[in-house]
Scaffold this active site. Structure first.
Site, PDB file in Angstrom:
ATOM      1  N   GLY A  37       3.735   1.883   2.544  1.00  0.00           N
ATOM      2  CA  GLY A  37       3.322   1.512   0.942  1.00  0.00           C
ATOM      3  C   GLY A  37       2.398   2.379   0.643  1.00  0.00           C
ATOM      4  N   GLY A  39      -0.666   2.322  -2.866  1.00  0.00           N
ATOM      5  CA  GLY A  39      -1.552   1.717  -3.769  1.00  0.00           C
ATOM      6  C   GLY A  39      -2.088   2.455  -4.828  1.00  0.00           C
ATOM      7  CB  ALA A  42      -5.085   4.912   0.253  1.00  0.00           C
ATOM      8  CG  ASP A 136      -6.850  -4.573  -5.900  1.00  0.00           C
ATOM      9  OD1 ASP A 136      -6.171  -5.009  -6.975  1.00  0.00           O
ATOM     10  OD2 ASP A 136      -6.456  -3.707  -5.225  1.00  0.00           O
TER      11      ASP A 136
END
Length: 207
Positions: A37, A39, A42, A136
């Site tokens: 994944g 974000g 990173a 977050d």
């Protein structure tokens, strides 16, 4: 141990990024790495032949590696956060956790229980007792394992004292809508992405 550290650095050095429409994307990486994944700061890759991932930060965010390392060191003994193995100039190596994100659960119709909501509350409360500021927390950062444990997989912004209401707002939505009979069993990805975009636009100071 020196050989292992060098290998992690080699993997990190193999990753390059480019900017597409203002967003960082992976341009190239070692063929043995598989992306898990990406974000805002990173991208995360599964390392070969071991239950670990390497999180490689985009060039403007390389300093975040050290800060996230410090954050992990403060909560290393809590079971709902990933174990930390290594830190480098622009990367950290973490425990690989197999599961589905809350985003995937909503999309696939996998039930999210009240107990799992309380698990997140407890984990965030623990982080606060260790001098951190949970921030977050969104659907992509909550990973639910096959045995029902919720793991929080991104704590890069836990050192920012700026108040963040994302989790409070998600939790309010859970109680107000998710538990009601009218809530759909499966939620389309486009709908969740649209809601997230509207939320960020309407409440720019709440995340």
């Amino acid at each position: 141990m020196a050989g292992v550290t060098k290998t992690y650095k080699q993997y990190a050095d193999s990753v390059s990024f480019w900017v597409v429409k203002g967003t960082y994307e992976v341009y190239s990486s070692h063929p043995h790495l598989s992306i898990c994944g990406a974000g805002r700061s990173a991208a995360v890759f599964k390392l070969p032949e071991e239950n670990r991932v390497i999180k490689v930060y985009y060039p403007p965010f390389e300093s975040v590696a050290k800060q996230e390392y410090i954050n992990y060191m403060k909560i290393t003994d809590h079971p709902q956060y990933a174990s930390l193995y290594e830190v480098g100039t622009n990367y950290i190596v973490l425990e690989y956790i197999k599961g589905k994100t809350a985003f995937q659960c909503l999309h696939e119709g996998i039930h999210i229980s009240l107990d799992q909501i309380k698990q997140v509350d407890d984990a965030l409360g623990y982080a606060r007792t260790q001098g951190l500021y949970p921030s977050d927390i969104h659907l992509h950062n909550l990973l639910i394992t096959s045995d029902g444990l919720v793991r929080i997989i991104d704590i890069a912004r836990f050192s920012n004292p700026k108040p963040c209401r994302q989790w409070d707002d998600l939790k309010a939505g859970y109680y107000k809508h998710y538990r009601k009979a009218y809530f759909p069993t499966q939620v389309p990805k486009w709908l969740m992405n649209t809601v997230a975009k509207i939320y960020r636009s309407r409440y720019p100071n709440r995340h």
